[in-house]
Design an enzyme around this catalytic site. Sequence first.
Site, mmCIF file in Angstrom:
data_model
loop_
_atom_site.group_PDB
_atom_site.id
_atom_site.type_symbol
_atom_site.label_atom_id
_atom_site.label_comp_id
_atom_site.label_asym_id
_atom_site.label_seq_id
_atom_site.Cartn_x
_atom_site.Cartn_y
_atom_site.Cartn_z
ATOM 1 N N ASP A 74 51.589 -123.515 40.712
ATOM 2 C CA ASP A 74 50.558 -122.922 40.054
ATOM 3 C C ASP A 74 51.271 -121.625 39.177
ATOM 4 O OD1 ASP A 74 50.602 -121.164 42.420
ATOM 5 O OD2 ASP A 74 48.301 -121.775 42.078
ATOM 6 N N TYR A 76 51.557 -117.636 38.193
ATOM 7 C CA TYR A 76 51.600 -116.227 38.223
ATOM 8 C C TYR A 76 49.547 -115.682 38.067
ATOM 9 C CZ TYR A 76 55.940 -115.965 38.273
ATOM 10 O OH TYR A 76 57.352 -116.506 38.014
ATOM 11 N N PHE A 87 57.594 -120.549 36.200
ATOM 12 C CA PHE A 87 58.464 -118.622 36.531
ATOM 13 C C PHE A 87 58.434 -118.383 35.376
ATOM 14 C CE2 PHE A 87 59.684 -122.474 38.864
ATOM 15 C CZ PHE A 87 59.654 -122.158 40.374
ATOM 16 N N HIS A 196 62.736 -123.528 47.580
ATOM 17 C CA HIS A 196 62.050 -122.907 46.415
ATOM 18 C C HIS A 196 62.800 -121.552 46.169
ATOM 19 C CE1 HIS A 196 58.534 -120.484 44.532
ATOM 20 N NE2 HIS A 196 58.285 -121.102 44.248
#
Length: 233
Positions: A74, A76, A87, A196
């Site tokens: 999801d 920031y 990202f 991740h």
Amino acid sequence: MPQDVPTLDLPALLPPAWTETLAPHLDAGRTAELGRFVAAEYAAHTVYPPVEDLFSAYRLCAPRDCRVLILGQDPYHRAGQAHGLSFSVRDGVRVPPSLRNVFKELAEDLELPVPGSGNLTGWADQGVLLLNAVLTVREGTPNSHAGKGWEAFTDATIKSLNARDTRVVFLLWGGYARKKRDLITNPAHVVLEAGHPSPLNPRGFLGSRPFSAANKALADAGQPTIDWDLSAR
């Protein structure tokens, strides 16, 4: 919901090519319900990204141009960070820890300089769909919009790309993203999984070499590769 809170017609906010592409994979009722929820959240709370950036990933990467999908979880949740690309942060915004690890892997994988900016628009412009599974979040509350309907919307995006016979390389980083592997059934495509990039994940991402592997998969299918170098952009 208060009567003065408008409903967002989410498909209408997409570029027309995406609206058409997603239509067979979306349930109209569930999408309308999601639009009501999102409109109410923007009206009552600080929500990221700003609504004008909600579908930036789709605007920058048309369905016919998509060659790589990088899936995040999801957006920031701090002010000034999210701008609709997984990202990515805008120029001048401090690079978040997960993205620093992405850049570290990029440098080691392809021997490229570490970019000075966390803005990944240069990838999106080449056909990299920088998608989050959930496209909005309340300020300071990660995962606050999980389970509200975005997952069906972004799953529809993955399904629409899976239906194509032109290769798409899916980069699934982390347990949440890797759960989407079952949506990718067409043997024309390539799925590259890794841990991740968060610093909280001590292993599983660094050393995975996703950028060279993605380019090899594209080249094997006779497609142009991605210029991952962001240092000059």
